[in-house]
Design a protein around this motif. Structure first.
Motif, PDB file in Angstrom:
ATOM      1  N   HIS A   1       0.825  -1.217   0.000  1.00  0.00           N
ATOM      2  CA  HIS A   1       0.000   0.000   0.000  1.00  0.00           C
ATOM      3  C   HIS A   1       0.857   1.264   0.000  1.00  0.00           C
ATOM      4  CE1 HIS A   1      -4.044  -1.482  -0.115  1.00  0.00           C
ATOM      5  NE2 HIS A   1      -3.696  -2.448   0.719  1.00  0.00           N
ATOM      6  N   CYS A   2       2.006   1.238   0.665  1.00  0.00           N
ATOM      7  CA  CYS A   2       2.915   2.391   0.585  1.00  0.00           C
ATOM      8  C   CYS A   2       3.393   2.582  -0.849  1.00  0.00           C
ATOM      9  CB  CYS A   2       4.113   2.199   1.513  1.00  0.00           C
ATOM     10  SG  CYS A   2       3.754   2.449   3.252  1.00  0.00           S
ATOM     11  N   GLU A   3       3.742   1.487  -1.497  1.00  0.00           N
ATOM     12  CA  GLU A   3       4.198   1.572  -2.887  1.00  0.00           C
ATOM     13  C   GLU A   3       3.086   2.064  -3.801  1.00  0.00           C
ATOM     14  OE1 GLU A   3       5.801  -2.361  -3.466  1.00  0.00           O
ATOM     15  OE2 GLU A   3       7.745  -1.783  -2.596  1.00  0.00           O
TER      16      GLU A   3
ATOM     17  N   SER B   1       8.330   7.577   4.737  1.00  0.00           N
ATOM     18  CA  SER B   1       8.599   7.411   6.174  1.00  0.00           C
ATOM     19  C   SER B   1       8.041   6.099   6.687  1.00  0.00           C
ATOM     20  CB  SER B   1       7.997   8.570   6.969  1.00  0.00           C
ATOM     21  OG  SER B   1       8.716   9.741   6.746  1.00  0.00           O
ATOM     22  N   LYS B   2       6.804   5.786   6.291  1.00  0.00           N
ATOM     23  CA  LYS B   2       6.190   4.534   6.752  1.00  0.00           C
ATOM     24  C   LYS B   2       6.967   3.336   6.212  1.00  0.00           C
ATOM     25  CE  LYS B   2       3.438   4.117   9.139  1.00  0.00           C
ATOM     26  NZ  LYS B   2       3.577   3.871  10.604  1.00  0.00           N
ATOM     27  N   LEU B   3       7.410   3.403   4.958  1.00  0.00           N
ATOM     28  CA  LEU B   3       8.237   2.314   4.414  1.00  0.00           C
ATOM     29  C   LEU B   3       9.512   2.158   5.232  1.00  0.00           C
ATOM     30  CD1 LEU B   3       7.822   2.781   0.572  1.00  0.00           C
ATOM     31  CD2 LEU B   3       7.340   0.687   1.863  1.00  0.00           C
ATOM     32  N   GLY B   4      10.116   3.277   5.602  1.00  0.00           N
ATOM     33  CA  GLY B   4      11.311   3.212   6.438  1.00  0.00           C
ATOM     34  C   GLY B   4      11.028   2.551   7.771  1.00  0.00           C
ATOM     35  N   GLU B   5       9.934   2.933   8.409  1.00  0.00           N
ATOM     36  CA  GLU B   5       9.567   2.333   9.698  1.00  0.00           C
ATOM     37  C   GLU B   5       9.323   0.829   9.564  1.00  0.00           C
ATOM     38  OE1 GLU B   5       6.158   4.462  11.154  1.00  0.00           O
ATOM     39  OE2 GLU B   5       7.204   6.385  11.010  1.00  0.00           O
ATOM     40  N   ILE B   6       8.650   0.441   8.491  1.00  0.00           N
ATOM     41  CA  ILE B   6       8.388  -0.990   8.258  1.00  0.00           C
ATOM     42  C   ILE B   6       9.703  -1.742   8.112  1.00  0.00           C
ATOM     43  CG2 ILE B   6       7.408  -2.673   6.648  1.00  0.00           C
ATOM     44  CD1 ILE B   6       5.254  -0.459   6.013  1.00  0.00           C
ATOM     45  N   HIS B   7      10.615  -1.176   7.338  1.00  0.00           N
ATOM     46  CA  HIS B   7      11.898  -1.857   7.123  1.00  0.00           C
ATOM     47  C   HIS B   7      12.738  -1.894   8.396  1.00  0.00           C
ATOM     48  CE1 HIS B   7      11.676  -3.096   2.957  1.00  0.00           C
ATOM     49  NE2 HIS B   7      10.938  -2.020   2.780  1.00  0.00           N
ATOM     50  N   ILE B   8      12.610  -0.901   9.256  1.00  0.00           N
ATOM     51  CA  ILE B   8      13.279  -0.968  10.560  1.00  0.00           C
ATOM     52  C   ILE B   8      12.733  -2.153  11.335  1.00  0.00           C
ATOM     53  CG2 ILE B   8      13.444   0.145  12.827  1.00  0.00           C
ATOM     54  CD1 ILE B   8      13.664   2.836  11.286  1.00  0.00           C
TER      55      ILE B   8
ATOM     56  N   ASP C   1      15.854  -4.383   8.322  1.00  0.00           N
ATOM     57  CA  ASP C   1      16.557  -3.970   7.104  1.00  0.00           C
ATOM     58  C   ASP C   1      16.865  -2.473   7.205  1.00  0.00           C
ATOM     59  OD1 ASP C   1      17.562  -3.450   4.592  1.00  0.00           O
ATOM     60  OD2 ASP C   1      15.875  -4.360   3.502  1.00  0.00           O
ATOM     61  N   TYR C   2      17.895  -2.152   7.978  1.00  0.00           N
ATOM     62  CA  TYR C   2      18.232  -0.755   8.246  1.00  0.00           C
ATOM     63  C   TYR C   2      18.755  -0.031   7.016  1.00  0.00           C
ATOM     64  CZ  TYR C   2      17.619  -2.400  12.958  1.00  0.00           C
ATOM     65  OH  TYR C   2      17.088  -2.960  14.078  1.00  0.00           O
ATOM     66  N   GLU C   3      19.407  -0.751   6.140  1.00  0.00           N
ATOM     67  CA  GLU C   3      19.919  -0.131   4.920  1.00  0.00           C
ATOM     68  C   GLU C   3      18.768   0.398   4.056  1.00  0.00           C
ATOM     69  OE1 GLU C   3      22.814  -1.567   1.366  1.00  0.00           O
ATOM     70  OE2 GLU C   3      23.311  -2.236   3.394  1.00  0.00           O
ATOM     71  N   GLN C   4      17.755  -0.443   3.841  1.00  0.00           N
ATOM     72  CA  GLN C   4      16.595  -0.011   3.058  1.00  0.00           C
ATOM     73  C   GLN C   4      15.835   1.087   3.803  1.00  0.00           C
ATOM     74  OE1 GLN C   4      15.959  -0.876  -0.041  1.00  0.00           O
ATOM     75  NE2 GLN C   4      14.166   0.417  -0.153  1.00  0.00           N
ATOM     76  N   ALA C   5      15.710   0.940   5.114  1.00  0.00           N
ATOM     77  CA  ALA C   5      15.036   1.961   5.921  1.00  0.00           C
ATOM     78  C   ALA C   5      15.756   3.301   5.794  1.00  0.00           C
ATOM     79  CB  ALA C   5      14.983   1.522   7.381  1.00  0.00           C
ATOM     80  N   GLY C   6      17.074   3.262   5.797  1.00  0.00           N
ATOM     81  CA  GLY C   6      17.855   4.482   5.643  1.00  0.00           C
ATOM     82  C   GLY C   6      17.610   5.151   4.307  1.00  0.00           C
ATOM     83  N   ARG C   7      17.505   4.354   3.253  1.00  0.00           N
ATOM     84  CA  ARG C   7      17.213   4.927   1.928  1.00  0.00           C
ATOM     85  C   ARG C   7      15.847   5.620   1.931  1.00  0.00           C
ATOM     86  NH1 ARG C   7      20.325   0.384   0.085  1.00  0.00           N
ATOM     87  NH2 ARG C   7      18.538  -1.003   0.000  1.00  0.00           N
ATOM     88  N   TYR C   8      14.875   4.981   2.574  1.00  0.00           N
ATOM     89  CA  TYR C   8      13.546   5.600   2.637  1.00  0.00           C
ATOM     90  C   TYR C   8      13.557   6.853   3.510  1.00  0.00           C
ATOM     91  CZ  TYR C   8      11.376   1.757   0.108  1.00  0.00           C
ATOM     92  OH  TYR C   8      11.021   0.852  -0.857  1.00  0.00           O
ATOM     93  N   ALA C   9      14.356   6.851   4.573  1.00  0.00           N
ATOM     94  CA  ALA C   9      14.466   8.038   5.432  1.00  0.00           C
ATOM     95  C   ALA C   9      15.024   9.218   4.638  1.00  0.00           C
ATOM     96  CB  ALA C   9      15.351   7.739   6.646  1.00  0.00           C
ATOM     97  N   VAL C  10      16.042   8.954   3.837  1.00  0.00           N
ATOM     98  CA  VAL C  10      16.630  10.006   3.001  1.00  0.00           C
ATOM     99  C   VAL C  10      15.601  10.503   1.992  1.00  0.00           C
ATOM    100  CG1 VAL C  10      18.372  10.465   1.218  1.00  0.00           C
ATOM    101  CG2 VAL C  10      19.010   9.236   3.305  1.00  0.00           C
TER     102      VAL C  10
END
Length: 135
Positions: free
Chosen positions: A63-65, A79-86, A90-99
């Motif tokens: 749904h985020c996508e 942001s929500k995708l980043g939180e989900i990946h945290i 998967d901190y690397e993917q979360a970091g990309r979404y945070a950026v």
């Protein structure tokens, strides 16, 4: 199991059941909104949040996508995708979404990364020779 623990367990099951019913009703309502307004990025984000609460990260991500397909600059979806990946570790993917969220105007998740030096490295841009956090 003691009487107190049995009561606590029963109460927890009752609350979980009630919450699940409420979440299910809200999911149906959001689907109705999407049927009436298929271009609603907000309805997709709301569905993502509901699926997170149901511990269904695959649906939440989908749904985020979908929200981002409608509005690629919709920072709350990144942001929500980043939180989900945290939550998935998967901190690397979360970091990309945070950026990406920060680039779209929401620095909240990026600032959380920056507060913890151990994970701040996951928000560095690959082309940043200084090693500094993106943003």
């Amino acid at each position: 199991m003691g009487e107190k623990n049995r009561r606590k367990s029963w109460l927890r099951e009752l609350v979980d059941f009630a919450l699940d019913r409420d979440i299910g009703a809200e999911i149906e309502r959001q689907h109705d909104i999407l049927e009436a307004a298929p271009g609603s990025a907000r309805a997709h984000l709301d569905l993502a949040i509901l699926h997170v609460s149901r511990r269904d990260p695959a649906q939440a991500i989908a749904h985020c996508e979908a929200a981002l397909a409608i509005d690629p600059s919709f920072a709350p979806a990144y942001s929500k995708l980043g939180e989900i990946h945290i939550s998935l570790g998967d901190y690397e993917q979360a970091g990309r979404y945070a950026v990406r969220a920060a680039e779209c105007g929401d620095r909240t998740l990026l600032e959380m990364f920056e507060r913890y030096p151990g994970v701040a490295s996951f928000t560095r841009k690959p082309d940043d020779p200084s090693g500094g956090a993106a943003g």
